[in-house]
Design a protein around this motif. Structure first.
Motif, PDB file in Angstrom:
ATOM      1  N   THR A 157       7.802  11.096   4.138  1.00 48.45           N
ATOM      2  CA  THR A 157       6.983  10.004   3.598  1.00 48.45           C
ATOM      3  C   THR A 157       5.956  10.525   2.590  1.00 48.45           C
ATOM      4  O   THR A 157       5.685  11.734   2.530  1.00 48.45           O
ATOM      5  CB  THR A 157       6.187   9.324   4.740  1.00 48.45           C
ATOM      6  OG1 THR A 157       5.375  10.327   5.353  1.00 48.45           O
ATOM      7  CG2 THR A 157       7.081   8.679   5.771  1.00 48.45           C
ATOM      8  N   SER A 159       2.903  10.114   2.935  1.00 47.35           N
ATOM      9  CA  SER A 159       1.783  10.651   3.723  1.00 47.35           C
ATOM     10  C   SER A 159       1.948  12.159   3.914  1.00 47.35           C
ATOM     11  O   SER A 159       0.981  12.927   3.793  1.00 47.35           O
ATOM     12  CB  SER A 159       1.725   9.982   5.100  1.00 47.35           C
ATOM     13  OG  SER A 159       1.630   8.592   4.971  1.00 47.35           O
ATOM     14  N   HIS A 196      -4.487   5.041  -1.103  1.00 45.61           N
ATOM     15  CA  HIS A 196      -3.845   4.749   0.190  1.00 45.61           C
ATOM     16  C   HIS A 196      -4.505   5.533   1.326  1.00 45.61           C
ATOM     17  O   HIS A 196      -4.940   6.681   1.136  1.00 45.61           O
ATOM     18  CB  HIS A 196      -2.349   5.104   0.117  1.00 45.61           C
ATOM     19  CG  HIS A 196      -1.598   4.630   1.307  1.00 45.61           C
ATOM     20  ND1 HIS A 196      -1.320   5.449   2.380  1.00 45.61           N
ATOM     21  CD2 HIS A 196      -1.097   3.406   1.606  1.00 45.61           C
ATOM     22  CE1 HIS A 196      -0.658   4.749   3.290  1.00 45.61           C
ATOM     23  NE2 HIS A 196      -0.511   3.510   2.839  1.00 45.61           N
ATOM     24  N   SER A 198      -3.399   7.138   3.609  1.00 46.69           N
ATOM     25  CA  SER A 198      -2.778   8.413   3.999  1.00 46.69           C
ATOM     26  C   SER A 198      -3.619   9.600   3.517  1.00 46.69           C
ATOM     27  O   SER A 198      -3.530  10.689   4.101  1.00 46.69           O
ATOM     28  CB  SER A 198      -1.358   8.521   3.432  1.00 46.69           C
ATOM     29  OG  SER A 198      -1.342   8.242   2.062  1.00 46.69           O
ATOM     30  N   THR A 249      -3.637   7.690  -8.407  1.00 47.23           N
ATOM     31  CA  THR A 249      -2.524   6.832  -7.984  1.00 47.23           C
ATOM     32  C   THR A 249      -1.916   6.074  -9.160  1.00 47.23           C
ATOM     33  O   THR A 249      -2.636   5.528  -9.992  1.00 47.23           O
ATOM     34  CB  THR A 249      -3.012   5.826  -6.916  1.00 47.23           C
ATOM     35  OG1 THR A 249      -3.651   6.546  -5.864  1.00 47.23           O
ATOM     36  CG2 THR A 249      -1.864   5.016  -6.350  1.00 47.23           C
ATOM     37  N   ASP A 278       0.004  10.151  -6.734  1.00 46.72           N
ATOM     38  CA  ASP A 278       0.735   9.364  -5.750  1.00 46.72           C
ATOM     39  C   ASP A 278       1.317   8.134  -6.454  1.00 46.72           C
ATOM     40  O   ASP A 278       0.584   7.229  -6.845  1.00 46.72           O
ATOM     41  CB  ASP A 278      -0.220   8.933  -4.630  1.00 46.72           C
ATOM     42  CG  ASP A 278       0.471   8.083  -3.577  1.00 46.72           C
ATOM     43  OD1 ASP A 278       1.708   7.964  -3.621  1.00 46.72           O
ATOM     44  OD2 ASP A 278      -0.236   7.545  -2.699  1.00 46.72           O
ATOM     45  N   ASN A 307       8.423   7.358  -3.585  1.00 44.40           N
ATOM     46  CA  ASN A 307       9.287   7.030  -2.448  1.00 44.40           C
ATOM     47  C   ASN A 307      10.535   6.273  -2.900  1.00 44.40           C
ATOM     48  O   ASN A 307      10.470   5.053  -3.085  1.00 44.40           O
ATOM     49  CB  ASN A 307       8.551   6.118  -1.456  1.00 44.40           C
ATOM     50  CG  ASN A 307       7.592   6.848  -0.555  1.00 44.40           C
ATOM     51  OD1 ASN A 307       7.705   8.058  -0.374  1.00 44.40           O
ATOM     52  ND2 ASN A 307       6.658   6.127   0.020  1.00 44.40           N
ATOM     53  N   LYS A 310      11.082   3.162  -1.042  1.00 50.50           N
ATOM     54  CA  LYS A 310      10.392   1.893  -1.271  1.00 50.50           C
ATOM     55  C   LYS A 310      11.225   1.018  -2.206  1.00 50.50           C
ATOM     56  O   LYS A 310      11.637  -0.071  -1.845  1.00 50.50           O
ATOM     57  CB  LYS A 310       9.000   2.140  -1.856  1.00 50.50           C
ATOM     58  CG  LYS A 310       7.967   2.514  -0.805  1.00 50.50           C
ATOM     59  CD  LYS A 310       6.554   2.435  -1.337  1.00 50.50           C
ATOM     60  CE  LYS A 310       5.529   2.378  -0.222  1.00 50.50           C
ATOM     61  NZ  LYS A 310       5.466   3.593   0.597  1.00 50.50           N
TER      62      LYS A 310
HETATM   63  C1  PLP Z   1       0.367   4.158  -3.023  1.00 50.96           C
HETATM   64  C2  PLP Z   1       0.893   4.489  -1.650  1.00 50.96           C
HETATM   65  N1  PLP Z   1       0.761   5.740  -1.182  1.00 50.96           N
HETATM   66  C3  PLP Z   1       1.223   6.083   0.036  1.00 50.96           C
HETATM   67  C4  PLP Z   1       1.860   5.172   0.837  1.00 50.96           C
HETATM   68  C5  PLP Z   1       2.336   5.617   2.197  1.00 50.96           C
HETATM   69  O1  PLP Z   1       3.708   5.698   2.188  1.00 50.96           O
HETATM   70  P1  PLP Z   1       4.525   6.406   3.365  1.00 50.96           P
HETATM   71  O2  PLP Z   1       4.818   5.330   4.356  1.00 50.96           O
HETATM   72  O3  PLP Z   1       5.748   6.941   2.692  1.00 50.96           O
HETATM   73  O4  PLP Z   1       3.665   7.474   3.940  1.00 50.96           O
HETATM   74  C6  PLP Z   1       2.047   3.866   0.375  1.00 50.96           C
HETATM   75  C7  PLP Z   1       2.764   2.865   1.179  1.00 50.96           C
HETATM   76  O5  PLP Z   1       2.244   2.128   1.878  1.00 50.96           O
HETATM   77  C8  PLP Z   1       1.544   3.510  -0.890  1.00 50.96           C
HETATM   78  O6  PLP Z   1       1.663   2.266  -1.359  1.00 50.96           O
END
Ligand code: PLP
Length: 484
Positions: A157, A159, A196, A198, A249, A278, A307, A310
């Motif tokens: 992920t 994260s 995010h 994370s 981001t 990100d 991702n 996604k």
């Molecule tokens: C900009 C962003 N970063 C990180 C994430 C976290 O994604 P993941 O579930 O792959 O850790 C998301 C998704 O929710 C996101 O939109």
């Protein structure tokens, strides 16, 4: 008489049984895809309902496979929120596709564990190859190529990718001593108020501490203010702290805001900070050259991730993470116990991906990504991304033209943030009515303290008719709530 061991019941599924049940499962999935629109998008079960329908204890004796599949249909399906419905507009997409599912099935069939190159060379080499393909497909800097100083790795992920980036930044900033000695509470990391969550988790786990994660203010478009970042870095340096990491981001979760990478990158370069980008959802848009200006400045990045799970039709989980300097990452995460020593590793001629992420073991995830890219081709992927963006733009136009609603943020790609002008309670009521209807599912955020509805277009099979229906339904429920 003694039993011949070869006649003992094996309990295993034979290859023939596997073939037969496998066909039934594929049929079930294909049927599910055809009828997914007939289910309420958001599951309607109450907490505990699914568990209450399951037997209290496991079966002592194996059961026929048919009854397993029947229970999926009868017991599990009611508790599924249909992320694969074309009427799923919530959070962000988590789209899947035929080639992705089949690639994943093959990965399970091979059952490879690719922690080292030598534990399955194809697992490593296909991954390196596909990650190199993607560098060019997304217009990313050449330094991310495995033939350059960097390279890419598939993580579970975004994260995990953020955590690895922060750990490498921490190590680089402490001359590779913090793994051994721990942190002294002096390292500081930066992101925006819209980054995010994370990153907050990464700061907790990496030992930076959330008190040392600065949330930089954003502008009226919810993008990080570089001048505020520069000011904060100066203040921290004057206070004797050590700034080490910035996360920018491309497409924030709340509103799809785009941080200005060039300005942030220049600040990072000036102060020697690690810049992580990100692009979890929006990175997929970079398949289309016309959207790439949104990532201008990406050449400053020390690491980048997006991702495919996604928006790029690759079923969960699949995160692509690149670093510009693979040595920094490997030096941060490498440990070589005796039992993993082998000739290929010692030769230095191979990649051992166990040194590129947190866990040791790893699945053959590149298979599904490879299948998706080969099935759609760049052209097919671009076609669908452009269409999703077009549909979101069209939706935003309808919002603009409606007196009752307003846009709450710019719409650079496929996410529309909007709200009814009657206020928070009204927006909450509209959303609850919509989601209860089962016709579609969307979620909310808060922007400038106000409840805001989010409609994200990115499901594999979402077409114009689904987005039109969503808008029609929004208007109907608004009227039913006496707000029109
Ligand atoms: C900009 C962003 N970063 C990180 C994430 C976290 O994604 P993941 O579930 O792959 O850790 C998301 C998704 O929710 C996101 O939109």
């Amino acid at each position: 008489m003694e039993k011949n061991p070869s006649e003992e019941k094996s309990f295993h599924m034979t290859p023939e049984e596997f073939r037969q049940h496998g066909h039934a499962v594929i049929d079930w999935i294909a049927d599910y895809q055809s009828r997914v629109e007939t289910f309420p998008v958001l599951s309607r079960v109450k907490p505990g309902e699914i568990r209450a329908s399951l037997p209290a204890s496991p079966p002592a004796h194996g059961e026929p496979f048919d009854s397993l599949l029947k229970d999926v249909e009868d017991l599990i399906l009611p508790g599924v929120t249909h992320w694969q419905s074309p009427n799923f507009f919530a959070y962000f997409p988590c789209n899947a596709s035929g080639p992705g599912i089949l690639g994943d099935l093959l990965s399970s069939g091979l059952g490879v564990q690719g922690m080292l190159w030598s534990t399955s060379p194809a697992c490593t080499e296909l991954e390196t190859h596909v990650m190199d393909w993607l560098v060019n497909m997304l217009g990313l800097p050449q330094k991310f190529l495995s033939s350059s100083t960097g390279g890419g790795v598939i993580q579970d992920t975004a994260s995990s990718a953020a955590l690895c980036a922060l750990l490498a930044a921490r190590e680089r900033a402490t001359n590779y001593t913090s793994n051994k000695k721990g942190c002294e509470g002096k390292l500081v990391a930066y992101c925006s108020t819209q980054t995010h969550s994370s990153l907050e988790k990464a700061a907790m786990i990496a030992g930076i501490g959330t008190d040392n994660l600065r949330l930089i203010e954003v502008d009226e478009n919810f993008a990080m203010r570089p001048e505020a970042l520069a000011r904060q870095i100066d203040a921290d340096q004057r206070a004797g702290l050590t700034p080490c990491f910035v996360c920018a981001t491309i497409g924030t979760t709340s509103s799809n805001a785009m941080d200005p990478l060039t300005a942030i990158g220049e600040i990072c370069r000036q102060h020697g900070l690690w810049m992580h980008v990100d692009a979890a959802m929006s990175g997929t848009a970079m398949l289309c050259p016309e959207f790439r200006p949104l990532q201008n400045g990406v050449e400053f990045a020390d690491s980048y991730n997006f991702n495919p799970h996604k928006w790029m039709f690759t079923n969960f989980d699949c995160n692509c993470f690149w670093v510009a300097d693979r040595k920094a990452l490997i030096q941060t995460l490498s440990i070589l116990p005796e039992y993993l020593r082998n000739q290929a590793t010692e030769s230095g001629a191979v990649i051992d991906y166990r040194d590129w992420h947190i866990q040791l073991g790893r699945r053959f995830r590149s298979l599904k990504l490879w299948f998706v890219i080969r099935h759609y081709g760049v052209e097919g992927l671009q076609h669908h991304i452009r269409e999703h963006v077009r549909l979101a733009q069209q939706f935003s136009q309808w919002v603009k033209e409606d007196d009752g609603f307003e846009l709450a943020a710019p719409v650079p790609l496929n996410l529309v943030c909007f709200r009814h002008k009657a206020g928070d309670a009204a927006n909450q009521a509209i959303m609850e009515r919509l989601n209860r209807s089962g016709d579609l599912f969307l979620t909310h955020t808060k922007l400038n303290g106000k409840v805001t509805l989010r409609l994200c277009v990115g499901q594999t099979h979402t077409q114009a008719k689904h987005v039109e229906h969503a808008w029609q339904k929004i208007c109907e429920e608004t009227e039913a709530a006496h707000l029109a």
